[in-house]
Design a protein around this motif. Structure first.
Motif, short mmCIF file in Angstrom:
data_model
loop_
_atom_site.label_atom_id
_atom_site.label_comp_id
_atom_site.label_asym_id
_atom_site.label_seq_id
_atom_site.Cartn_x
_atom_site.Cartn_y
_atom_site.Cartn_z
N GLY A 68 -12.55 -12.80 -34.46
CA GLY A 68 -12.43 -12.56 -35.86
C GLY A 68 -12.71 -13.68 -36.60
O GLY A 68 -13.62 -14.29 -36.48
N LYS A 69 -12.20 -13.70 -38.18
CA LYS A 69 -12.23 -14.90 -38.69
C LYS A 69 -12.16 -16.20 -38.24
O LYS A 69 -12.97 -17.40 -38.61
CB LYS A 69 -11.23 -14.82 -40.00
N CYS A 70 -11.53 -16.34 -37.06
CA CYS A 70 -11.06 -17.59 -36.44
C CYS A 70 -12.18 -17.79 -35.33
O CYS A 70 -12.23 -18.90 -34.69
CB CYS A 70 -9.71 -17.31 -35.54
N GLU A 104 -7.71 -11.59 -34.13
CA GLU A 104 -7.49 -10.37 -33.36
C GLU A 104 -7.34 -10.65 -31.92
O GLU A 104 -8.31 -11.26 -31.16
CB GLU A 104 -8.33 -9.19 -33.40
N LEU A 105 -6.02 -10.31 -31.42
CA LEU A 105 -6.02 -10.47 -29.81
C LEU A 105 -6.87 -9.45 -29.13
O LEU A 105 -6.70 -8.28 -29.40
CB LEU A 105 -4.58 -10.45 -29.58
N ILE A 106 -7.62 -9.82 -28.24
CA ILE A 106 -8.72 -8.99 -27.30
C ILE A 106 -8.32 -9.00 -25.88
O ILE A 106 -8.92 -8.12 -25.20
CB ILE A 106 -10.17 -9.00 -27.67
N ILE A 119 0.21 -18.09 -35.35
CA ILE A 119 0.45 -16.81 -35.61
C ILE A 119 -0.75 -16.05 -36.03
O ILE A 119 -1.26 -16.63 -37.26
CB ILE A 119 1.86 -16.95 -36.73
N ILE A 120 -0.96 -15.07 -35.45
CA ILE A 120 -2.36 -14.29 -35.70
C ILE A 120 -2.05 -12.92 -36.17
O ILE A 120 -1.09 -12.47 -35.67
CB ILE A 120 -3.29 -14.55 -34.63
N GLU A 121 -2.80 -12.64 -36.92
CA GLU A 121 -2.86 -11.26 -37.76
C GLU A 121 -4.11 -10.49 -37.87
O GLU A 121 -5.25 -11.32 -38.17
CB GLU A 121 -2.21 -11.20 -38.98
N LYS A 122 -4.20 -9.33 -37.18
CA LYS A 122 -5.66 -8.77 -37.18
C LYS A 122 -6.01 -8.22 -38.26
O LYS A 122 -7.40 -8.09 -38.79
CB LYS A 122 -5.78 -7.87 -35.93
N MET A 123 -5.12 -7.72 -39.37
CA MET A 123 -5.59 -7.52 -40.44
C MET A 123 -6.14 -8.55 -41.34
O MET A 123 -5.78 -9.77 -41.16
CB MET A 123 -4.26 -7.14 -41.39
N GLY A 144 0.88 -11.11 -34.67
CA GLY A 144 1.34 -9.98 -35.43
C GLY A 144 2.26 -11.07 -36.52
O GLY A 144 3.13 -11.85 -36.22
N ALA A 145 1.98 -10.57 -37.90
CA ALA A 145 2.26 -11.57 -38.81
C ALA A 145 3.26 -10.68 -40.19
O ALA A 145 3.15 -11.00 -41.17
CB ALA A 145 1.41 -12.27 -39.77
#
Length: 512
Positions: free
Chosen positions: A151-153, A134-136, A34-38, A13-14
């Motif tokens: 995701g993008k990563c 996104e954390l899954i 630091i990851i953010e799913k948005m 969450g960012a």
């Protein structure tokens, strides 16, 4: 799928919570992601009020100058009556800064601009947010956590020594860990939107009461932008039209004025108000922070601020444990912050009831300067104090000077990643060098001068007393010179290296 991807801390969450964590860890050289799913940064104003205590934190994090240049004080509120008359009044209690409290006015900055300032500073420290990641999945283990992100990563399995859920009120991590989130749905729904509109001045916060809660609407000019924030309660199961046309109709219906057209909607949200608090803040090596740990009504401007302070408390403790402090230090995060959140939920709910009656006024209780941890296991006192702050309280500011006369503030001395030990007319010790701690002395043999008695007024220390200030600006310990062994034990617990340090005072040596 990438394997063997490792870091010290994974921040999920960012928003302001995750960004505060990242900034504190970056200052300390801790590795993190630091990851953010948005897919892109949040672009709304949801949390627009920065309380004085948060401004002090932002000064420490190196973003206060940007924040002050971006925002502005809250404007007066103008309450319109049914007959078209109005009455202006201050939005919050007006008080001038003092030597011990340099910021006493809440500062308005839309959340998206606050986050932008934080990301810019994070970039200066060599880090960036990974958007669209996104954390899954999360598998806690004895020595760390295995996280699956996508995701993008790309899809990755990430190994982290610790993880922090800063992923909001609907926290995926909290649900995954099956942490109870008890509380109440408050039966109040509302809409908030950032809009371009015409027909209103930008020098006041326009409030139209309309008699009942469901007819109230507020239009506040957003500092640092040409936008207004629209706030309105919703009736029952009302589903608002959040288009420019729909919000124009709402404004007309609730104000009786056809000269306030909404030209464009930049962001809008309809939401249900809750007051909930996580049953626990930590499971093994995973901690909750911010809205993942507590949700509440927005009244009083407490949410973003409480979340920032959660992260500010947790981050230095994570860094200390990663540097060798005992892991039990992390237990003090929940011990200190959960009672604060519980109290904040009560305050926000009370202010909501006042707002329903059109009676809400924001006083000192929302500024968060009086919050502290006097009952914490990290609060050490060896003498009875009749005046001044106690161990666990916020450490006030004060003007001081070096012996040559260079002016300083105590906040200048506190700023950074270190602990600060201050002696007041104390016996001179053999050695006062310790990794992660700075030492300053008032009195004979010292390096500081108390300008006009402001330090003594703020702290009330007695001759021979030592005060230890934590990295987050709270007083950790106040001890007399004949109790230095207890201070030594305290420092060892929190991971301050004492190698080569002698905390034994020679008898009657250098004592004034």
């Amino acid at each position: 799928m990438l394997m063997n991807n490792e870091t010290d801390v994974l921040i999920c969450g960012a928003g302001p919570t995750g960004l505060t964590l990242a900034l504190v860890l970056a200052q300390r050289g801790v590795s993190f992601r630091i990851i953010e799913k948005m897919e892109a940064p949040f672009h709304g104003s949801r949390g627009k009020g920065l309380q004085p205590r948060t401004l002090e934190i932002f000064e420490d994090l190196g973003i206060l100058e940007t924040i002050m240049a971006t925002g502005a004080p809250y404007p007066p509120q103008r309450e319109y009556q049914d007959d078209g008359s109005w009455r202006d009044s201050p939005t919050s209690e007006q008080r001038l800064p003092t030597p011990s409290e340099p910021y006493l006015t809440p500062w308005m900055v839309p959340q998206f601009l606050t986050e932008a300032a934080m990301r810019t500073r994070l970039g200066e420290l060599g880090h960036q947010v990974e958007f669209g990641c996104e954390l899954i999945g999360l598998e806690p283990q004895e020595q760390g956590v295995n996280a699956r992100i996508t995701g993008k990563c790309g899809e990755q399995v990430l190994r982290a020594r610790y993880a922090v859920a800063a992923d909001g009120g609907r926290s995926f991590v909290r649900n995954l860990l099956q942490i109870d989130f008890p509380g109440n749905t408050l039966g109040v729904r509302a809409v908030v939107a950032d809009v371009s509109l015409q027909g209103l001045s930008r020098d006041v916060w326009h409030r139209f009461s309309g008699g009942s809660q469901e007819r109230q609407i507020a239009l506040c000019p957003l500092a640092g932008t040409d936008l207004f924030q629209l706030q309105a309660a919703l009736a029952g199961d009302e589903e608002p039209d959040l288009s420019a046309e729909g919000l124009t109709s709402m404004v007309l219906e609730r104000t009786g004025r056809a000269d306030i057209p909404v030209v464009a909607v930049h962001w809008a949200s309809a939401f249900q108000m809750h007051a909930r608090l996580a049953q626990r803040y930590r499971v093994g090596r995973v901690s909750l922070a911010g809205d993942a740990a507590h949700v509440h009504p927005p009244t009083g401007g407490q949410g973003l601020n409480t979340s920032v302070q959660d992260a500010y408390n947790l981050a230095w403790k994570l860094a200390a444990v990663l540097a060798g402090a005992d892991e039990t230090l992390l237990d003090t995060y929940e011990e200190e912050r959960r009672p604060i959140a519980e109290s904040m939920l009560g305050l926000s709910t009370r202010l909501l009831e006042e707002a329903k009656r059109g009676e809400m006024r924001r006083g000192r209780e929302v500024q968060q300067l009086d919050l502290g941890y006097p009952g914490s296991s990290l609060a050490l006192e060896t003498s009875v104090r009749e005046h001044g702050p106690r161990a666990g309280d916020r450490a006030p500011d004060a003007p001081v000077a070096t012996l040559p006369g260079t002016p300083l503030r105590l906040f200048d001395l506190f700023r950074g990643t270190h602990w600060t030990l201050i002696g007041f007319h104390v016996p001179l010790l053999h050695s006062l060098e310790a990794k992660g701690m700075q030492v300053h002395l008032f009195g004979p043999g010292g390096n500081l001068v108390d300008c006009d008695g402001h330090f003594h007024d703020a702290y009330g220390l007695q001759r021979g007393e030592w005060m230890l200030v934590r990295p987050d600006g709270y007083i950790g310990a106040i001890v007399a010179s004949d109790h230095l062994e207890s201070l030594k034990d305290y420092l060892q617990r929190v991971g301050v290296s004492l190698r080569g340090v002698d905390l034994v005072a020679p008898r009657k040596s250098g004592f004034d």
